[in-house]
Scaffold this motif. Sequence first.
Motif, short mmCIF file in Angstrom:
data_model
loop_
_atom_site.label_atom_id
_atom_site.label_comp_id
_atom_site.label_asym_id
_atom_site.label_seq_id
_atom_site.Cartn_x
_atom_site.Cartn_y
_atom_site.Cartn_z
N ALA A 88 0.80 -1.21 0.00
CA ALA A 88 0.00 0.00 0.00
C ALA A 88 0.84 1.27 0.00
CB ALA A 88 -0.94 0.00 1.22
N GLN A 89 1.93 1.29 0.81
CA GLN A 89 2.75 2.50 0.90
C GLN A 89 3.43 2.80 -0.43
OE1 GLN A 89 2.82 4.63 3.57
NE2 GLN A 89 3.92 5.98 2.16
N ARG A 131 -7.22 11.26 10.41
CA ARG A 131 -7.32 10.11 11.28
C ARG A 131 -8.51 10.25 12.23
NH1 ARG A 131 -2.83 6.93 10.63
NH2 ARG A 131 -4.39 5.36 11.23
N SER A 132 -8.79 9.21 12.98
CA SER A 132 -9.97 9.19 13.84
C SER A 132 -9.93 10.25 14.93
CB SER A 132 -10.13 7.81 14.48
OG SER A 132 -8.97 7.48 15.23
N ASP A 133 -8.71 10.70 15.31
CA ASP A 133 -8.58 11.74 16.33
C ASP A 133 -8.56 13.15 15.73
OD1 ASP A 133 -6.15 11.61 15.10
OD2 ASP A 133 -4.97 11.28 16.92
N ASP A 134 -8.97 13.27 14.45
CA ASP A 134 -9.01 14.54 13.72
C ASP A 134 -7.62 15.13 13.48
OD1 ASP A 134 -11.63 14.68 13.05
OD2 ASP A 134 -12.22 16.03 14.67
N MET A 135 -6.59 14.31 13.56
CA MET A 135 -5.25 14.74 13.17
C MET A 135 -5.07 14.44 11.68
SD MET A 135 -3.81 15.98 15.90
CE MET A 135 -2.04 15.96 15.67
N LEU A 136 -4.35 15.34 11.01
CA LEU A 136 -4.08 15.17 9.57
C LEU A 136 -2.66 14.65 9.43
CD1 LEU A 136 -5.79 18.50 8.65
CD2 LEU A 136 -6.52 16.28 7.76
N GLU A 137 -2.55 13.39 9.02
CA GLU A 137 -1.25 12.72 8.99
C GLU A 137 -0.71 12.66 7.56
OE1 GLU A 137 0.32 8.18 9.74
OE2 GLU A 137 -1.09 9.04 11.21
N LEU A 138 0.57 13.01 7.41
CA LEU A 138 1.23 12.92 6.11
C LEU A 138 1.40 11.46 5.75
CD1 LEU A 138 2.67 14.31 3.73
CD2 LEU A 138 4.78 14.24 5.09
N PHE A 139 0.69 11.00 4.71
CA PHE A 139 0.70 9.59 4.34
C PHE A 139 1.66 9.31 3.19
CE2 PHE A 139 -2.20 8.10 7.26
CZ PHE A 139 -2.66 6.82 6.98
N ALA A 140 1.86 10.29 2.33
CA ALA A 140 2.76 10.08 1.19
C ALA A 140 3.20 11.44 0.65
CB ALA A 140 2.06 9.28 0.09
N THR A 141 4.43 11.50 0.14
CA THR A 141 4.92 12.76 -0.41
C THR A 141 5.96 12.52 -1.50
OG1 THR A 141 5.89 14.92 0.12
CG2 THR A 141 6.78 13.01 1.30
#
Length: 758
Positions: free
Chosen positions: A28-29, A54-64
């Motif tokens: 997936a990555q 994410r479920s805690d409303d944090m915006l996580e860098l998934f790919a760049t």
Amino acid sequence: MSLPPRMTPTPRVLLRQLREVMAEESDAQTRLEHLVQAIARNMVADVCSIYVRRSDDMLELFATEGLSRDAVHTTRLRWDEGLVGLVARTGRPINLRRANQHPEFSFRPETGEESLNAFLGVPVIRSGKVIGVLTIQNTTTRAYSEDEIEASQMVATVLAEIISSDRFLTEREQAEVEELVHGPEYATGTAIVPGIVRGTAALLTPKRRGGGIFAKDMAAEKSRLAEALRDLQKSVDDMMARDRSLTNISREVLEVYRLFAYDRGWARRLDEKIMAGLTAEAAVEQVQSENRTQMRAASDPYLRERLHDLDDLSRRLLRMLSGEKEAQELPENAVVIAETLGPAELLELDRTKLAGLVLAEASSNSHAAVVARSLRLPMVSGVAEVIDRAEEGDAILVDGSTGEVFLRPTEEAIETFEAKERIRSEQLARFRRNRDKPSETMDGTLISIEMNAGLAMDMALLEEVGASGVGLFRTELQFLVGRELPSVREQTESYAAVLDAADGARIVFRTADIGSDKQAQYMHGPLEANPAMGWRGLRMSIDREGLLRMQLRALVAAAKGRPLTIMLPLVTTVSELHKAQEIISKELQRTEKLGETLPEKLEVGAMVEIPSAAWQAGELAEAADFLSIGGNDLAQFFFAADRESELVSRRYDYLSRPFISFLKRTIDSAKAAGKPVSYCGEQAADPLMALTLMGIGFERLSVSAITVPPLKEMVREVDLGELKAEMDKLLAQESAGTLRSDVKALAERLGINLFRLV
């Protein structure tokens, strides 16, 4: 030094590349990294990144592509942090020449973005909810073009579908996104019709089903789109053909709407999306999304109205692509969810399955609200986010008393609603025990609390709620619900059934208030720019004397020698009233000539709904048997605030000192002529307004049936002489603004309970 021209992004090539990445046999990555690489190449960007909520409303860098790889799954931004958070919060694209000069900019050293300037952020939205953010960045100082923004939005539409699939997220991450998109939702809007319902969501605007976003056969998709566009254009042409009596300005308005339907630019944009690789439905949704972004940003009212036209055309086009040309089948206990809904559309729905209404736009005085009250349908408006996020078949809870809507409710929410239902049942049981007690004040004045009705089925409520009669029977609902003009026989049967059910109680039949603002499918009247002030009410009845005479004939026949009370709608001048009385006299003479039975007693009243009529209330009262103040329309014309518009209808308070003073002048003038005056309007359902109306002299109120019992309870706690004296003092004060807090304090001081249904 001049910079070389930038290459225009090629969406078709990019979509093909994205499809190829989706088909890769890799983890997936790796697939996510290949996605951002493909986007960066196509957009000629130094950086392309995907942030996932994410479920805690944090915006996580998934790919760049372009930022430090070490920041992936390490950099996490709060919902209220940075430019990425701003895009997510607003749900709108952000285009900046120098990102680091924006007040919301948040520098994260681990990303290595210190050399970057230009920034384009686009929300990734699924089912009306932001699930991520796509960012494009460059070292140069520049603004991204419209083509680049459009290409990014199209990519974001695709990403909304693919990043939540098991091909790009782990099973746990995918579950988080699904929970985010399909988790419980809570919204508070405007409480329109009280009542509590637990039901199933039924969407009147179709949504694309499944993952059909990429076109398998572009030629076939173009053909489907072309056919649907032809059907759409034909439907608009048919609308024009039906309305041959359009005024010049009305025809211009509809012509603009038709121009949009035939607009080659719109069709070309749709074609371009398909040629880029989208299905016809996905193409329409993408262009609609782009238009909505413009619509929200537009400050010019005319431009917003035209973009609304395009939005409406897009919805109709989606319906034609889906094949939903007939009225949809409602589920059991359906809560209908829609942008807007007209009274005729509402009456055409299957009422055996309809349990509630949730609308994006509808005021408490709108015609949809009036019909919903007649049908006792709990209704909430002003919750556009629910419209966006609801899915067909979702569980939904609606509280029409508080304006609360729970979509996909939790067990705790369900338990709370069940508790409210128990309390409400207890209230209704108490009211039922007291329903036969007269609504008499403590000092012996009888206040008549009547109910509004519009359908024969409403009459069962007369005894149930203890109303003294029907202060307003809206006869136009029978005209709106059918597919053809009701015959004299059909009208006679309907009115006779109402009088029979009334069992001697006074029923005020308002002749049909139809015309520009309320038209059934078979009506071919003018489509006007300002229908509420147009050819409607008594104006239309006088011009179409045959329609009025048919209705009068039916009412006289239905009376069968019993007393008959008729009220004329939207009376503007005394001469109009005299003209209508002449038509009534002709019909009575005809009845007598044919040897048929005349009513035992005939009362003809006038409804005062516009300021000019209120200003001459004394003259109208002398010419009529009684007057009724139509509060809904009178307020909208007094405040110049369209009762159908969420934007302005809530800007005024009907308890404002100027409006109440105006009402007092009106009733004083009518009473000076020795004629009774009633107040008919949903404002009187507000106990503060009802108390105020009693304080300025009204002794007859007509409200929705559900409001009758609590108002009767309140009346029995009032000393009317004391209330009137206190109200005179309040109105004598020179302070401006609303009387709401003053009347509330007065009620508390006088020990009057303001009963409300839960």
